[in-house]
Design a protein around this motif. Structure first.
Motif, PDB file in Angstrom:
ATOM      1  N   ALA A 143       0.868  -1.173   0.000  1.00 19.67           N
ATOM      2  CA  ALA A 143       0.000   0.000   0.000  1.00 19.67           C
ATOM      3  C   ALA A 143       0.909   1.228   0.000  1.00 19.67           C
ATOM      4  N   THR A 144       0.341   2.313  -0.427  1.00 21.04           N
ATOM      5  CA  THR A 144       1.127   3.544  -0.489  1.00 21.04           C
ATOM      6  C   THR A 144       0.487   4.561   0.443  1.00 21.04           C
ATOM      7  N   ALA A 145       1.303   5.115   1.338  1.00 22.55           N
ATOM      8  CA  ALA A 145       0.782   6.154   2.238  1.00 22.55           C
ATOM      9  C   ALA A 145       0.448   7.376   1.401  1.00 22.55           C
ATOM     10  N   LYS A 146      -0.728   7.921   1.640  1.00 22.92           N
ATOM     11  CA  LYS A 146      -1.115   9.106   0.868  1.00 22.92           C
ATOM     12  C   LYS A 146      -0.368  10.322   1.394  1.00 22.92           C
ATOM     13  N   ARG A 147      -0.023  11.190   0.491  1.00 24.25           N
ATOM     14  CA  ARG A 147       0.645  12.439   0.857  1.00 24.25           C
ATOM     15  C   ARG A 147      -0.078  13.587   0.185  1.00 24.25           C
ATOM     16  N   LEU A 148       0.184  14.794   0.637  1.00 25.06           N
ATOM     17  CA  LEU A 148      -0.430  15.971   0.021  1.00 25.06           C
ATOM     18  C   LEU A 148       0.643  16.760  -0.703  1.00 25.06           C
ATOM     19  N   ASP A 149       0.196  17.541  -1.661  1.00 18.58           N
ATOM     20  CA  ASP A 149       1.138  18.304  -2.490  1.00 18.58           C
ATOM     21  C   ASP A 149       1.445  19.653  -1.807  1.00 18.58           C
ATOM     22  N   ILE A 150       2.168  19.572  -0.680  1.00 17.79           N
ATOM     23  CA  ILE A 150       2.473  20.794   0.073  1.00 17.79           C
ATOM     24  C   ILE A 150       3.912  21.217  -0.226  1.00 17.79           C
ATOM     25  N   PRO A 151       4.149  22.478  -0.570  1.00 23.37           N
ATOM     26  CA  PRO A 151       5.529  22.917  -0.823  1.00 23.37           C
ATOM     27  C   PRO A 151       6.433  22.596   0.370  1.00 23.37           C
ATOM     28  N   GLY A 152       7.603  22.029   0.089  1.00 27.93           N
ATOM     29  CA  GLY A 152       8.561  21.701   1.142  1.00 27.93           C
ATOM     30  C   GLY A 152       8.500  20.241   1.578  1.00 27.93           C
ATOM     31  N   THR A 153       7.472  19.500   1.129  1.00 29.88           N
ATOM     32  CA  THR A 153       7.326  18.117   1.626  1.00 29.88           C
ATOM     33  C   THR A 153       7.802  17.060   0.629  1.00 29.88           C
ATOM     34  N   HIS A 154       8.279  17.497  -0.526  1.00 30.10           N
ATOM     35  CA  HIS A 154       8.594  16.516  -1.563  1.00 30.10           C
ATOM     36  C   HIS A 154      10.025  15.979  -1.430  1.00 30.10           C
ATOM     37  N   GLU A 155      10.292  14.934  -2.218  1.00 30.65           N
ATOM     38  CA  GLU A 155      11.654  14.415  -2.330  1.00 30.65           C
ATOM     39  C   GLU A 155      12.541  15.554  -2.824  1.00 30.65           C
ATOM     40  N   GLY A 156      13.741  15.648  -2.264  1.00 30.67           N
ATOM     41  CA  GLY A 156      14.618  16.761  -2.655  1.00 30.67           C
ATOM     42  C   GLY A 156      14.342  18.004  -1.821  1.00 30.67           C
ATOM     43  N   GLU A 157      13.236  18.020  -1.081  1.00 31.67           N
ATOM     44  CA  GLU A 157      12.962  19.120  -0.141  1.00 31.67           C
ATOM     45  C   GLU A 157      13.144  18.526   1.284  1.00 31.67           C
ATOM     46  N   PHE A 158      12.061  18.446   2.060  1.00 37.61           N
ATOM     47  CA  PHE A 158      12.243  17.920   3.419  1.00 37.61           C
ATOM     48  C   PHE A 158      11.655  16.535   3.626  1.00 37.61           C
ATOM     49  N   TRP A 159      11.321  15.840   2.532  1.00 45.52           N
ATOM     50  CA  TRP A 159      10.852  14.457   2.658  1.00 45.52           C
ATOM     51  C   TRP A 159      11.978  13.620   3.283  1.00 45.52           C
ATOM     52  N   GLN A 160      11.670  12.926   4.350  1.00 47.72           N
ATOM     53  CA  GLN A 160      12.648  12.151   5.134  1.00 47.72           C
ATOM     54  C   GLN A 160      13.702  13.030   5.813  1.00 47.72           C
ATOM     55  N   ALA A 171       5.654   9.789   6.429  1.00 48.84           N
ATOM     56  CA  ALA A 171       4.264   9.344   6.414  1.00 48.84           C
ATOM     57  C   ALA A 171       4.095   8.160   7.349  1.00 48.84           C
ATOM     58  N   CYS A 172       5.016   8.018   8.318  1.00 53.49           N
ATOM     59  CA  CYS A 172       4.911   6.885   9.238  1.00 53.49           C
ATOM     60  C   CYS A 172       5.569   7.231  10.564  1.00 53.49           C
ATOM     61  N   ALA A 173       4.752   7.643  11.526  1.00 54.80           N
ATOM     62  CA  ALA A 173       5.298   8.012  12.835  1.00 54.80           C
ATOM     63  C   ALA A 173       5.899   6.796  13.538  1.00 54.80           C
ATOM     64  N   VAL A 174       5.242   5.645  13.398  1.00 54.05           N
ATOM     65  CA  VAL A 174       5.746   4.455  14.096  1.00 54.05           C
ATOM     66  C   VAL A 174       7.132   4.066  13.567  1.00 54.05           C
ATOM     67  N   CYS A 175       7.350   4.279  12.240  1.00 49.00           N
ATOM     68  CA  CYS A 175       8.653   3.929  11.661  1.00 49.00           C
ATOM     69  C   CYS A 175       9.719   4.956  12.041  1.00 49.00           C
ATOM     70  N   ASP A 176       9.379   6.226  11.982  1.00 51.67           N
ATOM     71  CA  ASP A 176      10.400   7.275  12.020  1.00 51.67           C
ATOM     72  C   ASP A 176      10.395   8.135  13.278  1.00 51.67           C
ATOM     73  N   GLY A 177       9.304   8.039  14.075  1.00 51.92           N
ATOM     74  CA  GLY A 177       9.113   8.999  15.172  1.00 51.92           C
ATOM     75  C   GLY A 177      10.225   9.037  16.196  1.00 51.92           C
ATOM     76  N   ALA A 178      10.905   7.901  16.384  1.00 53.97           N
ATOM     77  CA  ALA A 178      11.923   7.855  17.446  1.00 53.97           C
ATOM     78  C   ALA A 178      13.263   8.456  17.004  1.00 53.97           C
ATOM     79  N   MET A 179      13.333   8.940  15.769  1.00 57.46           N
ATOM     80  CA  MET A 179      14.620   9.481  15.300  1.00 57.46           C
ATOM     81  C   MET A 179      15.001  10.737  16.097  1.00 57.46           C
TER      82      MET A 179
END
Ligand code: NAP
Length: 316
Positions: free
Chosen positions: A115-132, A137-145
């Motif tokens: 499945a693919t987590a849905k994302r919105l087209d918000i400036p700054g959230t894309h790959e090459g911007e601040f994505w990751q 799109a997954c707090a359980v995966c990434d939240g503890a960073m």
């Protein structure tokens, strides 16, 4: 024409685990890894640290983990195809799988397209911007960073996932904001009450994030109140999309029964049997609830064992 006993579609933890088991059972499976995304390996390929996959006490990166899965499946004789499946024909056996480069027949199929987590087209959230780099799109995966520790965190959405992710993030952030476009949560009453009463969670009603800014990582968001039209710039360390997932089932063109959201229905509880005899489903494509790498891998193992036994029963 190529004809295989087992064809596996999908290359996340479920698909590769099914391939490990099917190849060790001498069924020489063919696995379509997909090409369009450019990333065989599924959702973990865009996850940096996987800290909850058992067996890796120090954690492991998503791509490294998937590379290990992939190599393990190849070691026992899986054929990997970097190719997308465009459609399937499940009306007669052997089943027909139409890849970009041609048709392959399969006696049994395992669908593990995720499945693919849905994302919105918000400036700054894309790959090459601040994505990751603060946007995920997954707090359980990434939240503890570490980058999220003691920061103000923003979860977009108003369903059970948004509430669950926000609650999870209270362990790490100084404050967690749920940004919801309406004035009422979609989440179940009990979950909604949990968010509303949590001392570290605040809900920004009738609001949307319209911009994400930062330097190396996220530093601020601009939140628009959709009723008043007012924009407010706020300090932020992280932005989490929790607006739902879309199962990757379009290519099935309705040939398997799904729920209204498109998740494949398992017809025998506790197995991987779908509505079509000989077609099995594993991983997130049939799991709207757990959606973890470990649960996907577990169901991939089940699908291979189910397929192996089904083939034994139908080979004479
Ligand atoms: P969901 O229930 O579909 O909720 C999605 C949320 O995102 C909704 O609040 C929706 O807003 C919002 N949204 C969707 N598109 C948007 C957009 N373009 N812009 C802004 N907001 C948008 O998805 P989910 O929360 O992932 O839950 C999926 C299923 O899993 C549900 O059945 C849920 O109950 C279940 N689940 C259960 C648990 C649990 O019980 N522990 C945990 C997680 C998920 P609107 O409300 O305005 O439509």
């Amino acid at each position: 024409m190529e004809h295989r006993k087992i064809i596996i579609i999908g290359s996340g933890p479920a698909g590769y685990t099914a391939a490990i088991y099917a190849s060790r059972a001498n069924l020489s499976p063919l696995l379509y890894e997909g090409f369009f995304s450019g990333l065989a390996g599924g959702q973990l390929m865009t996850t940096t640290d996987v800290e909850n996959y058992p067996g890796f006490p120090e954690g492991i990166s998503g791509p490294e983990l998937m590379d290990a899965f992939r190599k393990q499946s190849e070691r026992f004789g899986t054929t990997l195809l970097r190719e997308d499946v465009e459609k399937v024909d499940l009306s007669t056996r052997p089943f027909k799988v139409f890849g970009k480069k041609g048709l392959v027949l399969g006696d049994a199929l395992i669908i593990a397209t995720g499945a693919t987590a849905k994302r919105l087209d918000i400036p700054g959230t894309h790959e090459g911007e601040f994505w990751q780099k603060g946007v995920t799109a997954c707090a359980v995966c990434d939240g503890a960073m570490p980058l999220f520790r003691n920061k103000e965190l923003y979860v977009i959405g108003g369903g059970d996932s948004a509430v669950e992710e926000a609650t999870f993030l209270t362990k790490y952030g100084s404050k967690v904001y749920i940004v919801h476009r309406r004035d009422e949560l979609r989440a179940s009453k009990i979950m909604a009450a949990r968010a509303i009463n949590h001392p570290k969670i605040e809900i920004l009603w009738n609001s949307e994030i319209i911009d994400v800014q930062g330097d190396k990582t996220v530093q601020s968001v601009v939140v628009k109140n959709v009723q008043t039209g007012q924009d407010t710039k706020r300090s932020a360390g992280g932005v989490f999309f929790a607006i739902g997932h879309k199962p990757n089932t379009d290519f099935l063109e309705g040939q398997l029964e799904t729920n209204p959201q498109g998740y494949i229905l398992i017809k025998k509880p506790g197995t991987t049997y779908t509505s079509k005899d000989g077609v099995f489903a594993a991983g997130d494509v049939q799991d709207p609830i757990y959606r973890q790498a470990i649960s996907a891998a577990g169901s991939g193992c089940m699908a291979a064992l189910d397929a192996e036994r089904w083939l034994e029963m139908h080979s004479h």
